[in-house]
Motif scaffolding. Structure first.
Motif, PDB file in Angstrom:
ATOM      1  N   ALA A  85     -10.107 -33.436   3.272  1.00  0.00           N
ATOM      2  CA  ALA A  85     -11.166 -32.690   3.381  1.00  0.00           C
ATOM      3  C   ALA A  85     -11.064 -31.033   2.776  1.00  0.00           C
ATOM      4  O   ALA A  85     -11.839 -30.632   2.096  1.00  0.00           O
ATOM      5  CB  ALA A  85     -11.712 -32.090   4.780  1.00  0.00           C
ATOM      6  N   HIS A  86      -9.766 -30.686   2.603  1.00  0.00           N
ATOM      7  CA  HIS A  86      -9.263 -29.695   1.764  1.00  0.00           C
ATOM      8  C   HIS A  86      -9.470 -29.590   0.391  1.00  0.00           C
ATOM      9  O   HIS A  86      -9.897 -28.587  -0.398  1.00  0.00           O
ATOM     10  CB  HIS A  86      -8.004 -29.170   2.016  1.00  0.00           C
ATOM     11  N   ALA A 141     -11.977 -32.120  -0.934  1.00  0.00           N
ATOM     12  CA  ALA A 141     -13.316 -32.555  -0.938  1.00  0.00           C
ATOM     13  C   ALA A 141     -14.126 -31.262  -0.992  1.00  0.00           C
ATOM     14  O   ALA A 141     -15.306 -31.132  -1.844  1.00  0.00           O
ATOM     15  CB  ALA A 141     -13.753 -33.405   0.107  1.00  0.00           C
ATOM     16  N   ASP A 142     -13.965 -30.302  -0.238  1.00  0.00           N
ATOM     17  CA  ASP A 142     -14.696 -29.167   0.162  1.00  0.00           C
ATOM     18  C   ASP A 142     -13.947 -28.086   0.229  1.00  0.00           C
ATOM     19  O   ASP A 142     -13.811 -27.196   1.377  1.00  0.00           O
ATOM     20  CB  ASP A 142     -15.598 -29.463   1.329  1.00  0.00           C
ATOM     21  N   PRO A 143     -13.038 -27.557  -0.859  1.00  0.00           N
ATOM     22  CA  PRO A 143     -12.041 -26.459  -0.474  1.00  0.00           C
ATOM     23  C   PRO A 143     -12.949 -25.117  -0.078  1.00  0.00           C
ATOM     24  O   PRO A 143     -12.156 -24.122   0.646  1.00  0.00           O
ATOM     25  CB  PRO A 143     -11.464 -26.276  -1.728  1.00  0.00           C
ATOM     26  N   ARG A 144     -14.082 -24.705  -0.464  1.00  0.00           N
ATOM     27  CA  ARG A 144     -14.627 -23.322  -0.155  1.00  0.00           C
ATOM     28  C   ARG A 144     -14.758 -23.329   1.251  1.00  0.00           C
ATOM     29  O   ARG A 144     -14.487 -22.186   1.775  1.00  0.00           O
ATOM     30  CB  ARG A 144     -16.103 -23.443  -0.658  1.00  0.00           C
ATOM     31  N   ARG A 145     -15.160 -24.318   2.125  1.00  0.00           N
ATOM     32  CA  ARG A 145     -15.219 -24.238   3.509  1.00  0.00           C
ATOM     33  C   ARG A 145     -13.753 -23.890   4.021  1.00  0.00           C
ATOM     34  O   ARG A 145     -13.767 -22.975   4.997  1.00  0.00           O
ATOM     35  CB  ARG A 145     -15.270 -25.374   3.979  1.00  0.00           C
ATOM     36  N   ASP A 205     -11.254 -22.021   1.650  1.00  0.00           N
ATOM     37  CA  ASP A 205     -10.978 -20.529   1.469  1.00  0.00           C
ATOM     38  C   ASP A 205     -11.595 -19.488   2.231  1.00  0.00           C
ATOM     39  O   ASP A 205     -10.788 -18.559   2.425  1.00  0.00           O
ATOM     40  CB  ASP A 205     -11.857 -20.538   0.225  1.00  0.00           C
ATOM     41  N   GLU A 206     -12.536 -19.651   2.959  1.00  0.00           N
ATOM     42  CA  GLU A 206     -13.053 -18.587   3.705  1.00  0.00           C
ATOM     43  C   GLU A 206     -12.254 -18.261   4.986  1.00  0.00           C
ATOM     44  O   GLU A 206     -12.289 -17.092   5.267  1.00  0.00           O
ATOM     45  CB  GLU A 206     -14.582 -18.987   4.423  1.00  0.00           C
ATOM     46  N   ARG A 219      -7.944 -20.159  -2.519  1.00  0.00           N
ATOM     47  CA  ARG A 219      -7.876 -21.614  -3.121  1.00  0.00           C
ATOM     48  C   ARG A 219      -6.511 -22.268  -3.151  1.00  0.00           C
ATOM     49  O   ARG A 219      -6.472 -23.272  -2.557  1.00  0.00           O
ATOM     50  CB  ARG A 219      -8.681 -21.596  -4.573  1.00  0.00           C
ATOM     51  N   THR A 254      -5.609 -23.002   0.288  1.00  0.00           N
ATOM     52  CA  THR A 254      -6.333 -24.206   0.917  1.00  0.00           C
ATOM     53  C   THR A 254      -5.860 -25.548   0.305  1.00  0.00           C
ATOM     54  O   THR A 254      -5.634 -26.548   0.910  1.00  0.00           O
ATOM     55  CB  THR A 254      -7.773 -24.023   0.246  1.00  0.00           C
ATOM     56  N   TYR A 255      -5.312 -25.617  -1.073  1.00  0.00           N
ATOM     57  CA  TYR A 255      -4.789 -26.753  -1.718  1.00  0.00           C
ATOM     58  C   TYR A 255      -3.317 -26.921  -1.001  1.00  0.00           C
ATOM     59  O   TYR A 255      -2.846 -28.107  -0.767  1.00  0.00           O
ATOM     60  CB  TYR A 255      -4.761 -26.715  -3.089  1.00  0.00           C
TER      61      TYR A 255
END
Length: 126
Positions: free
Chosen positions: A21-22, A24-28, A30-31, A42, A45-46
């Motif tokens: 999921a990190h 597939a949708d990293p913006r979620r 990142d916040e 980011r 996140t990765y």
């Protein structure tokens, strides 16, 4: 398959899904990266997604399971500040989102205990 055999694979699956999921949708994610960390959200996140995938693989393999499960317990403790940040940032959001953010806080303890139990059972079985 017994419960003690399923438990590590369920934990590995949970970590694999979260890790994927990190990416597939990293913006979620990142916040919720705490602002005091160096680098970009980011990158964190990765990195955290890759760590979750590596932990999942380690827990899935019986040979590396004890060490990977102990590392997963430490990881669950380490990401707790991100969950706190999410709860603080989401305190004025609608009730369902706020409940999700607050609900993540107490969830960390059972995750830590689960990972420790997987490590202990794997060590005892060896």
């Amino acid at each position: 398959m017994s419960r003690s055999e399923r438990s590590p694979l369920l934990l590995a699956g949970l970590l694999a899904a979260a890790g994927a999921a990190h990416f597939a949708d990293p913006r979620r994610f990142d916040e919720i990266v705490p602002r005091g960390l160096p680098g970009t959200p980011r990158a964190w996140t990765y990195v955290s997604g890759a760590v979750e995938l590596a932990l999942a693989a380690g827990i899935a393999l019986p040979r590396t399971r004890p060490a990977a499960a102990r590392a997963a317990a430490a990881f669950f403790v380490g990401v707790f500040p991100a969950n706190v940040k999410m709860a603080v940032d989401w305190r004025h959001r609608p009730t369902p989102q706020k409940a999700t953010a607050y609900g993540r806080l107490p969830l960390q303890l059972p995750l830590v205990l689960w990972a420790r139990g997987v490590a202990r059972n794997a060590r005892d079985a060896a």
